[in-house]
Scaffold this motif. Structure first.
Motif, PDB file in Angstrom:
ATOM      1  N   PHE A  12       0.799  -1.219   0.000  1.00 46.37           N
ATOM      2  CA  PHE A  12       0.000   0.000   0.000  1.00 46.37           C
ATOM      3  C   PHE A  12       0.835   1.274   0.000  1.00 46.37           C
ATOM      4  O   PHE A  12       0.315   2.362  -0.194  1.00 46.37           O
ATOM      5  N   GLY A  13       2.147   1.166   0.263  1.00 45.18           N
ATOM      6  CA  GLY A  13       3.000   2.348   0.293  1.00 45.18           C
ATOM      7  C   GLY A  13       4.130   2.213   1.302  1.00 45.18           C
ATOM      8  O   GLY A  13       4.558   1.108   1.640  1.00 45.18           O
ATOM      9  N   LEU A  14       4.580   3.343   1.815  1.00 40.82           N
ATOM     10  CA  LEU A  14       5.686   3.391   2.760  1.00 40.82           C
ATOM     11  C   LEU A  14       5.134   3.503   4.180  1.00 40.82           C
ATOM     12  O   LEU A  14       4.266   4.334   4.446  1.00 40.82           O
ATOM     13  N   LEU A  15       5.634   2.686   5.071  1.00 41.51           N
ATOM     14  CA  LEU A  15       5.201   2.691   6.464  1.00 41.51           C
ATOM     15  C   LEU A  15       6.429   2.957   7.333  1.00 41.51           C
ATOM     16  O   LEU A  15       7.450   2.284   7.196  1.00 41.51           O
ATOM     17  N   VAL A  16       6.321   3.961   8.219  1.00 47.85           N
ATOM     18  CA  VAL A  16       7.447   4.354   9.055  1.00 47.85           C
ATOM     19  C   VAL A  16       6.964   4.526  10.483  1.00 47.85           C
ATOM     20  O   VAL A  16       5.885   5.064  10.728  1.00 47.85           O
ATOM     21  N   LYS A  17       7.764   4.088  11.424  1.00 50.04           N
ATOM     22  CA  LYS A  17       7.492   4.359  12.833  1.00 50.04           C
ATOM     23  C   LYS A  17       8.303   5.600  13.184  1.00 50.04           C
ATOM     24  O   LYS A  17       9.526   5.556  13.268  1.00 50.04           O
ATOM     25  N   LEU A  18       7.634   6.728  13.353  1.00 47.93           N
ATOM     26  CA  LEU A  18       8.310   8.000  13.587  1.00 47.93           C
ATOM     27  C   LEU A  18       8.801   8.116  15.021  1.00 47.93           C
ATOM     28  O   LEU A  18       9.885   8.588  15.284  1.00 47.93           O
ATOM     29  N   ALA A  19       7.982   7.698  15.961  1.00 47.22           N
ATOM     30  CA  ALA A  19       8.327   7.714  17.388  1.00 47.22           C
ATOM     31  C   ALA A  19       7.502   6.610  18.041  1.00 47.22           C
ATOM     32  O   ALA A  19       6.730   5.932  17.367  1.00 47.22           O
ATOM     33  N   ASP A  20       7.674   6.448  19.332  1.00 43.80           N
ATOM     34  CA  ASP A  20       6.870   5.442  20.012  1.00 43.80           C
ATOM     35  C   ASP A  20       5.392   5.721  19.771  1.00 43.80           C
ATOM     36  O   ASP A  20       4.907   6.825  20.007  1.00 43.80           O
ATOM     37  N   GLN A  21       4.716   4.725  19.256  1.00 42.01           N
ATOM     38  CA  GLN A  21       3.273   4.783  19.050  1.00 42.01           C
ATOM     39  C   GLN A  21       2.819   5.773  17.976  1.00 42.01           C
ATOM     40  O   GLN A  21       1.634   6.084  17.890  1.00 42.01           O
ATOM     41  N   ILE A  22       3.721   6.330  17.165  1.00 40.59           N
ATOM     42  CA  ILE A  22       3.328   7.241  16.077  1.00 40.59           C
ATOM     43  C   ILE A  22       3.785   6.630  14.760  1.00 40.59           C
ATOM     44  O   ILE A  22       4.962   6.383  14.559  1.00 40.59           O
ATOM     45  N   ARG A  23       2.814   6.392  13.883  1.00 42.21           N
ATOM     46  CA  ARG A  23       3.106   5.815  12.576  1.00 42.21           C
ATOM     47  C   ARG A  23       2.942   6.858  11.481  1.00 42.21           C
ATOM     48  O   ARG A  23       2.086   7.723  11.565  1.00 42.21           O
ATOM     49  N   VAL A  24       3.761   6.742  10.479  1.00 45.59           N
ATOM     50  CA  VAL A  24       3.665   7.588   9.297  1.00 45.59           C
ATOM     51  C   VAL A  24       3.380   6.685   8.107  1.00 45.59           C
ATOM     52  O   VAL A  24       4.046   5.676   7.917  1.00 45.59           O
ATOM     53  N   ASP A  57      -4.205  11.934  12.357  1.00 51.15           N
ATOM     54  CA  ASP A  57      -5.240  11.198  13.065  1.00 51.15           C
ATOM     55  C   ASP A  57      -4.734  10.903  14.479  1.00 51.15           C
ATOM     56  O   ASP A  57      -4.031   9.918  14.705  1.00 51.15           O
ATOM     57  N   PRO A  58      -5.065  11.798  15.447  1.00 50.89           N
ATOM     58  CA  PRO A  58      -4.556  11.606  16.804  1.00 50.89           C
ATOM     59  C   PRO A  58      -5.076  10.338  17.478  1.00 50.89           C
ATOM     60  O   PRO A  58      -4.384   9.752  18.299  1.00 50.89           O
ATOM     61  N   VAL A  59      -6.280   9.907  17.131  1.00 50.29           N
ATOM     62  CA  VAL A  59      -6.844   8.702  17.748  1.00 50.29           C
ATOM     63  C   VAL A  59      -6.034   7.470  17.345  1.00 50.29           C
ATOM     64  O   VAL A  59      -5.683   6.649  18.176  1.00 50.29           O
ATOM     65  N   LYS A  60      -5.710   7.369  16.054  1.00 45.76           N
ATOM     66  CA  LYS A  60      -4.923   6.235  15.567  1.00 45.76           C
ATOM     67  C   LYS A  60      -3.423   6.492  15.662  1.00 45.76           C
ATOM     68  O   LYS A  60      -2.630   5.618  15.337  1.00 45.76           O
ATOM     69  N   ARG A  61      -3.060   7.708  16.107  1.00 43.60           N
ATOM     70  CA  ARG A  61      -1.650   8.111  16.212  1.00 43.60           C
ATOM     71  C   ARG A  61      -0.934   7.891  14.883  1.00 43.60           C
ATOM     72  O   ARG A  61       0.098   7.234  14.795  1.00 43.60           O
ATOM     73  N   ARG A  62      -1.520   8.490  13.840  1.00 42.53           N
ATOM     74  CA  ARG A  62      -1.000   8.270  12.496  1.00 42.53           C
ATOM     75  C   ARG A  62      -0.974   9.578  11.706  1.00 42.53           C
ATOM     76  O   ARG A  62      -1.911  10.371  11.759  1.00 42.53           O
TER      77      ARG A  62
END
Length: 116
Positions: A12-24, A57-62
């Motif tokens: 689906f694309g690029l997935l990155v973990k930016l910080a604890d519990q935050i996904r990009v 999306d603060p709820v999904k931390r994304r």
């Protein structure tokens, strides 16, 4: 501009973990202005890229980002609310869907428009 250690290319694309519990997420459609058939040839681990935030999306931390230069370099792509728009104003977006009644356009910050 950011680098993405630990990022992975998914279908689906690029997935990155930016910080604890935050996904990009960078959807495949937003990896570049043109369709990239093999993203693994264009992107390398820890590569720095310029991006623009499309949604938060603060709820999904994304965060959802775009790497499209036409959107990053263009201030007319910064449609964040309908109240800021003016009649005859030109804005930049991308086609989300083509329907029998018109075209659905997406802009930043989850704003959408109908062209018909």
């Amino acid at each position: 501009e950011f680098s993405a250690p630990g990022g992975s290319l998914e279908e689906f694309g690029l997935l990155v973990k930016l910080a604890d519990q935050i996904r990009v997420v960078v959807p495949r459609l937003h990896l570049a202005d043109v369709n990239i058939k093999n993203p693994a040839l264009k992107f390398t681990p820890k590569q720095k890229v310029k991006a623009k935030v499309m949604t938060v999306d603060p709820v999904k931390r994304r965060l959802t980002l775009t790497l499209k230069r036409s959107i990053i370099r263009n201030s007319t792509a910064d449609v964040t609310c309908y109240e800021d728009l003016k009649k005859n104003q030109q804005v930049t977006g991308w086609v989300a869907a083509i329907k029998h009644f018109g075209i659905i356009m997406n802009f930043t910050a989850k704003t959408r428009g109908l062209v018909h």
